[in-house]
Design an enzyme around this catalytic site. Structure first.
Site, PDB file in Angstrom:
ATOM      1  N   LYS A  36       0.836  -1.201   0.000  1.00 11.34           N
ATOM      2  CA  LYS A  36       0.000   0.000   0.000  1.00 11.34           C
ATOM      3  C   LYS A  36       0.869   1.249   0.000  1.00 11.34           C
ATOM      4  CE  LYS A  36      -0.526   0.204   5.036  1.00 11.34           C
ATOM      5  NZ  LYS A  36      -1.489   0.365   6.141  1.00 11.34           N
TER       6      LYS A  36
ATOM      7  N   TYR B 289      14.511  31.555   2.160  1.00 10.26           N
ATOM      8  CA  TYR B 289      13.266  32.209   2.544  1.00 10.26           C
ATOM      9  C   TYR B 289      13.282  32.617   4.021  1.00 10.26           C
ATOM     10  CZ  TYR B 289      10.960  30.781  -1.805  1.00 10.26           C
ATOM     11  OH  TYR B 289      10.602  30.630  -3.114  1.00 10.26           O
TER      12      TYR B 289
END
Length: 397
Positions: free
Chosen positions: A67, A292
């Protein structure tokens, strides 16, 4: 960059997907992107599989969880290896994951753990086997099967033994048995449940109570329907710590990818996230700051940064920035500097003889993924499953 020219010749296993009306964005791969890659060690993968196989009786079946794109590793690549290695079953979370495996040539039985009720026709079409957690789901499935004239379709009955997520509670078993006896559309392939804390020795009493309740409920179903389905409750930690309760099948998840519940077991990490340095830049105090928010500070004697092409869109959590984590550059640990960007981050490579094109290991053998998960106060599963499909998966020896 390779791939910009439409006449570029690709190896057979790296050709871009054909553009059809059914092409999904989440299945597109980027064979021309060599800046970053998730290397998958086939020897580590098979070695881990054999370790868990050695803890089991030869008659016990092995189900492997694929999965979430095999916990971020690449379900198609690893599913193919496991099919050859001798796995008996696969499990996925959602029908679309099982369909992808079928379309890639996987022929082993596939259990869909979260089948829902909206995609039973596709489940039937692709020969998938749904997990059934309640009578409503079972009723919807039987209606679809009846409309198609299908009987004895394999289903897997989910028991809630204490996880309290999905599954039949003890008081619902009589109604379930009555339903199964009156609906020949389905046949119970297995009865299963899920352990909540098998990795934690302080929770062993609870784990044993889960196993005991599971045996009681599974036994009641078996006695009622008159035949014996497979039983399975052990996950990876359960296989290592409670192998005496392996029953007919076990479910191997995070363990096969290199994470053990036992500290002294030397499983090998399968996945290594690597990328190449894009640029080396020498900065001086007068150059200001880095990144940033201007969180990257330049040292008084200057700072050399290496910029790499992975960021938070590639599973590099922003909380690993500002020096909280260090990656491996040319055998040396280098800390992050400044904030993690969406597609890039910067490393403090001061004092190193580094150049563009050098390889950086974000996680793998060094640093191990458990180091990053500890910094983030999370589990390795979350980091692995966060690596997006735009990062190319490459199988290595």
């Amino acid at each position: 960059m390779k791939g910009d020219n439409p006449k570029t010749k690709y190896p057979l296993d790296q050709r871009p997907p054909k553009k059809t009306s059914h092409t999904r964005m989440d299945t597109i791969t980027y064979p021309y992107d060599d800046f970053s890659r998730l290397e998958l060690s086939s020897s580590a993968f098979i070695g881990n599989y054999r370790y868990f196989r050695s803890l089991l009786d030869m008659r016990t079946k092995m189900l492997v969880l694929l999965k979430a794109n095999a916990y971020g590793h690449g379900s198609v690549q690893l599913g193919s290896m496991l099919q050859q290695a001798g796995a008996n079953y696969f499990a996925v979370a959602y029908p679309v994951e099982g369909i992808e495996l079928r379309q890639s040539g996987i022929s082993l039985p596939i259990l869909v753990l979260t089948a829902g009720t909206d995609h039973f026709p596709e489940i039937i079409q692709y020969g998938l086997e749904p997990g059934i957690p309640n009578l409503y789901s079972l009723g919807v499935l039987c209606e679809v099967l009846r409309s198609k004239g299908i009987t004895s379709f394999p289903v897997h009955i989910k028991i809630d033994s204490g996880m309290h997520r999905l599954g039949f509670m003890k008081g619902e078993i009589p109604d379930l048995c009555e339903f199964l006896l009156s609906h020949p559309e389905v046949r119970v392939q297995s009865i299963y449940s899920h352990l909540a804390a098998a990795e934690d020795p302080t929770q062993d009493d609870f784990t044993l109570s889960q196993i005991s309740l599971f045996q009681e409920m599974a036994g009641a179903i078996t006695q009622s329907i008159g035949y014996k389905p497979m039983y399975h409750i052990l996950n990876s930690a359960g296989i290592e710590r409670f192998s005496r309760f392996q029953f007919d099948m076990v479910r191997l998840g995070i363990g096969i990818y290199g994470i053990s519940a036992l500290g002294d077991v030397k499983l090998r990490p399968v996945a290594s996230l690597k990328c190449k340095v894009l640029q080396i830049k020498s900065l001086h105090p007068e150059d200001g700051t880095i990144g940033y928010g201007r969180w990257g500070k330049i040292a008084p004697c200057g700072t050399q940064i290496a910029t790499i092409p992975v960021g938070y869109a590639d599973g590099i959590d922003r909380h690993l920035g500002r020096g909280r984590a260090s990656f491996n550059l040319n055998g040396h640990r280098v800390k992050t500097i400044g904030n993690i960007c969406m597609d890039m981050c910067m490393l403090d490579a001061t004092g190193l003889d580094a150049k563009p094109g050098d390889t950086v290991t974000v996680f793998g053998q060094d640093p191990p993924i458990t180091e990053l998960s500890t910094i983030l106060d999370t589990i390795p599963y979350e980091i692995l499953s966060s690596v997006p499909r735009r990062i190319r998966r490459v199988v290595t020896p």
